[in-house]
Design a protein around this motif. Structure first.
Motif, PDB file in Angstrom:
ATOM      1  N   SER A  57       0.825  -1.211   0.000  1.00  0.00           N
ATOM      2  CA  SER A  57       0.000   0.000   0.000  1.00  0.00           C
ATOM      3  C   SER A  57       0.859   1.261   0.000  1.00  0.00           C
ATOM      4  CB  SER A  57      -0.931  -0.014   1.211  1.00  0.00           C
ATOM      5  OG  SER A  57      -1.656   1.185   1.301  1.00  0.00           O
ATOM      6  N   LYS A  58       1.895   1.261   0.840  1.00  0.00           N
ATOM      7  CA  LYS A  58       2.793   2.425   0.912  1.00  0.00           C
ATOM      8  C   LYS A  58       3.518   2.620  -0.428  1.00  0.00           C
ATOM      9  CE  LYS A  58       2.764   3.879   5.333  1.00  0.00           C
ATOM     10  NZ  LYS A  58       2.574   5.294   5.744  1.00  0.00           N
ATOM     11  N   ALA A  59       3.985   1.529  -1.015  1.00  0.00           N
ATOM     12  CA  ALA A  59       4.703   1.627  -2.291  1.00  0.00           C
ATOM     13  C   ALA A  59       3.791   2.143  -3.393  1.00  0.00           C
ATOM     14  CB  ALA A  59       5.276   0.264  -2.674  1.00  0.00           C
ATOM     15  N   LEU A  60       2.561   1.646  -3.432  1.00  0.00           N
ATOM     16  CA  LEU A  60       1.619   2.054  -4.469  1.00  0.00           C
ATOM     17  C   LEU A  60       1.283   3.536  -4.365  1.00  0.00           C
ATOM     18  CD1 LEU A  60       0.049   0.751  -6.811  1.00  0.00           C
ATOM     19  CD2 LEU A  60      -1.895   0.524  -5.247  1.00  0.00           C
ATOM     20  N   SER A  61       1.269   4.063  -3.154  1.00  0.00           N
ATOM     21  CA  SER A  61       0.901   5.465  -2.967  1.00  0.00           C
ATOM     22  C   SER A  61       1.942   6.428  -3.538  1.00  0.00           C
ATOM     23  CB  SER A  61       0.688   5.769  -1.477  1.00  0.00           C
ATOM     24  OG  SER A  61       1.922   5.709  -0.771  1.00  0.00           O
ATOM     25  N   GLY A  62       3.156   5.932  -3.782  1.00  0.00           N
ATOM     26  CA  GLY A  62       4.194   6.787  -4.352  1.00  0.00           C
ATOM     27  C   GLY A  62       4.689   6.319  -5.705  1.00  0.00           C
ATOM     28  N   ILE A  63       3.918   5.453  -6.354  1.00  0.00           N
ATOM     29  CA  ILE A  63       4.406   4.845  -7.597  1.00  0.00           C
ATOM     30  C   ILE A  63       4.636   5.881  -8.690  1.00  0.00           C
ATOM     31  CG2 ILE A  63       2.137   4.354  -8.617  1.00  0.00           C
ATOM     32  CD1 ILE A  63       5.130   1.935  -8.543  1.00  0.00           C
ATOM     33  N   ASN A  64       3.907   6.996  -8.633  1.00  0.00           N
ATOM     34  CA  ASN A  64       4.073   8.013  -9.677  1.00  0.00           C
ATOM     35  C   ASN A  64       5.478   8.607  -9.697  1.00  0.00           C
ATOM     36  OD1 ASN A  64       4.092  10.994  -8.429  1.00  0.00           O
ATOM     37  ND2 ASN A  64       2.727   9.747  -7.188  1.00  0.00           N
ATOM     38  N   VAL A  65       6.137   8.637  -8.547  1.00  0.00           N
ATOM     39  CA  VAL A  65       7.432   9.315  -8.453  1.00  0.00           C
ATOM     40  C   VAL A  65       8.466   8.640  -9.343  1.00  0.00           C
ATOM     41  CG1 VAL A  65       9.297  10.004  -6.891  1.00  0.00           C
ATOM     42  CG2 VAL A  65       6.913  10.123  -6.128  1.00  0.00           C
ATOM     43  N   TRP A  66       8.449   7.321  -9.400  1.00  0.00           N
ATOM     44  CA  TRP A  66       9.452   6.606 -10.187  1.00  0.00           C
ATOM     45  C   TRP A  66       9.346   6.952 -11.665  1.00  0.00           C
ATOM     46  CZ3 TRP A  66      13.100   4.654  -7.333  1.00  0.00           C
ATOM     47  CH2 TRP A  66      12.810   4.190  -6.030  1.00  0.00           C
ATOM     48  N   TYR A  67       8.117   7.005 -12.192  1.00  0.00           N
ATOM     49  CA  TYR A  67       7.930   7.274 -13.614  1.00  0.00           C
ATOM     50  C   TYR A  67       8.077   8.753 -13.953  1.00  0.00           C
ATOM     51  CZ  TYR A  67       6.282   2.492 -13.957  1.00  0.00           C
ATOM     52  OH  TYR A  67       6.218   1.122 -13.933  1.00  0.00           O
ATOM     53  N   ALA A  68       7.723   9.627 -13.019  1.00  0.00           N
ATOM     54  CA  ALA A  68       7.721  11.058 -13.313  1.00  0.00           C
ATOM     55  C   ALA A  68       9.065  11.733 -13.082  1.00  0.00           C
ATOM     56  CB  ALA A  68       6.646  11.752 -12.463  1.00  0.00           C
ATOM     57  N   ALA A  69       9.932  11.147 -12.244  1.00  0.00           N
ATOM     58  CA  ALA A  69      11.207  11.785 -11.920  1.00  0.00           C
ATOM     59  C   ALA A  69      11.973  12.122 -13.206  1.00  0.00           C
ATOM     60  CB  ALA A  69      12.040  10.871 -11.032  1.00  0.00           C
ATOM     61  N   PRO A  70      12.388  13.377 -13.383  1.00  0.00           N
ATOM     62  CA  PRO A  70      12.988  13.798 -14.649  1.00  0.00           C
ATOM     63  C   PRO A  70      14.213  13.011 -15.089  1.00  0.00           C
ATOM     64  CG  PRO A  70      12.356  15.717 -13.351  1.00  0.00           C
ATOM     65  CD  PRO A  70      12.157  14.523 -12.470  1.00  0.00           C
ATOM     66  N   LEU A  71      15.023  12.508 -14.133  1.00  0.00           N
ATOM     67  CA  LEU A  71      16.266  11.835 -14.515  1.00  0.00           C
ATOM     68  C   LEU A  71      16.297  10.365 -14.114  1.00  0.00           C
ATOM     69  CD1 LEU A  71      18.857  14.691 -13.841  1.00  0.00           C
ATOM     70  CD2 LEU A  71      17.879  13.954 -16.012  1.00  0.00           C
ATOM     71  N   VAL A  72      15.126   9.781 -13.851  1.00  0.00           N
ATOM     72  CA  VAL A  72      14.987   8.321 -13.775  1.00  0.00           C
ATOM     73  C   VAL A  72      14.587   7.850 -15.162  1.00  0.00           C
ATOM     74  CG1 VAL A  72      13.552   6.435 -12.897  1.00  0.00           C
ATOM     75  CG2 VAL A  72      14.419   8.170 -11.331  1.00  0.00           C
TER      76      VAL A  72
END
Length: 455
Positions: free
Chosen positions: A195-210
């Motif tokens: 649940s905690k991981a899913l709540s921040g899943i957007n960060v991995w895809y949206a991060a400009p330099l990931v």
């Protein structure tokens, strides 16, 4: 470095009520302690935005690209024959530590990649291993880059690449005590972590330099689910996130790879080969409309709209997380909004203007001083759209407008000149508009307007 990014999570379980919360709090505290240590010499981790990822690490497992390569080739866990294990069975030796990630000295990206792909079946994303085998040349190039560097123009190198693949990164249902349609077999700790991981899943895809790796190849023969990526709701969400402010060299389509499993000459060479046109920037309002209308089409006629295995994911996860990521990123891009080389035309310019204005109206006015739109397909019709956004207050700090390599003629140049004479963009210092279709008269007129304001 500090523990500040972890405070909210620590406060949420300040007084653990059970063993599950105690275990998770201990892991958060360990991550916070690691994050508070000084960066290794030469590290570019914080410079490239790595600190934003650190609070996600207690919940999201990153696997080492070198280990994943060995797995796919059958050199570790050979009984699996190249098939991914679920998170529950990922060995500790496969995991990448924050210390490893922070050791990166890469010039142009973080040593982190996240996979956007479709599951070939409901119970396992790649039950035969055929689909993920396509990652082999990418992983080989990553691993080689850890020793010889990222490329000719990037003297830095990662110590290890960390890879985010949902099946390996988050606890999976059905792999703890066996699948049951009646209940979730995962332990309370695993469910809380998921649940905690899913709540921040957007960060991995949206991060400009990931780096987002888009596995946009047809599904392997015999796959239970052959839905193309452009109709899979999660893939649409991931691609949209990867189009907000991500650097173009960090959004890669693996369908562009040459045949075979060999590594490419360098990571830089791979990014040039696989760099994909970013989707047009869309406001959260437009994204929600796209999602909901796609779901309605699919409900009315299967195969015509957007599909989710669990329809609630669209409204409970994807729509609100895109909203949050869009506002966060648009308000944080302090130097430049980079949309050069995206293949965009006038329709995309209109959507960009709409998105910038929407952000401004919702408290996320872009502080960027540069708008980069070179090497696209913009024509004269795009100029009023860009001016519309600037005059609406959507980019109050803009100094540099880059429009080289488009299809702008004297008419578009006059539209720009009129806006300059009018006083649009009070901080404007430079318009770069070479390699378009201007005549000498058009260039002279635009120069005169700019000179009148010292631009």
């Amino acid at each position: 470095a500090s523990t500040k990014p972890f405070v909210q999570d620590l406060d949420s379980i300040a007084a653990p009520q059970n063993q599950t919360e105690e275990q998770l709090r201990a892991e958060i505290e360990a991550a916070a302690t690691a994050a508070a240590r000084p960066l290794p010499p030469g590290s570019t981790w914080h410079e490239h935005g790595g600190e934003e990822l650190e609070p996600l690490l207690p919940y999201t497992t990153l696997v080492d690209a070198g280990w994943l390569l060995k797995l796919l080739l059958g050199k570790v866990m050979p009984k699996r024959k190249g098939v991914l294990p679920a998170w529950q069975d990922v060995p500790s030796s496969a995991r990448v530590s924050l210390h490893d990630l922070r050791a990166s000295t890469m010039d142009d990206s973080l040593p982190v990649a996240v996979l956007s792909y479709g599951w070939s079946g409901k119970g396992h994303p790649d039950a035969t291993g055929a689909q993920l085998r396509r990652l082999v040349p990418v992983l080989r190039t990553m691993v080689e880059g850890c020793t010889k560097g990222a490329g000719k123009y990037d003297s830095g190198r990662p110590k290890k690449w960390g890879i985010v693949i949902d099946f390996l990164a988050l606890p999976q249902r059905g792999y703890t005590a066996g699948y049951s349609a009646e209940y979730d077999d995962r332990t309370p700790y695993e469910q809380l972590r998921f649940s905690k991981a899913l709540s921040g899943i957007n960060v991995w895809y949206a991060a400009p330099l990931v780096t987002t790796l888009i596995l946009d190849l047809p599904m392997p023969e015999g796959a239970d689910n052959t839905t193309p990526l452009e109709r899979r709701g999660w893939c649409v969400f991931e691609r949209a996130l990867s189009s907000i402010t991500k650097k173009s060299s960090c959004c890669l389509a693996l369908s562009c790879l040459p045949p075979g499993d060999a590594a490419m000459e360098s990571w830089l060479n791979l990014t040039i080969t696989c760099r994909v046109s970013r989707k047009p920037l869309v406001s959260p309002e437009a994204f929600e409309h796209e999602m909901r209308s796609g779901l309605r089409r699919e409900a009315a006629a299967a195969g015509t709209g957007i599909r989710f295995t669990n329809g609630k994911d669209a409204t409970a996860v994807c729509i609100p997380q895109y909203f949050e990521a869009f506002l966060r990123l648009m308000g944080a891009a302090t130097i430049a909004l980079r949309f050069d080389g995206c293949g965009w035309g006038d329709a995309e310019a209109t959507r960009l203007a709409d998105a910038l204005i929407w952000a401004h109206q919702h408290g996320a006015t872009s502080p960027a001083i540069m708008l980069m739109l070179s090497r696209n397909k913009l024509t004269d019709a795009s100029m009023p759209q860009l001016i519309r956004a600037i005059e609406a207050g959507a980019m109050p700090n803009i100094k540099d407008l880059h429009l080289s390599g488009n299809a702008i003629t004297d008419r578009g140049a006059e539209t720009l000149a009129a806006a300059v004479r009018k006083g649009t963009a009070a901080n404007l210092e430079k318009i770069v508009i070479g390699y378009n279709e201007l005549t000498e008269a058009g260039k002279v007129a635009l120069r005169a307007a700019c000179a009148s304001r010292g631009v």
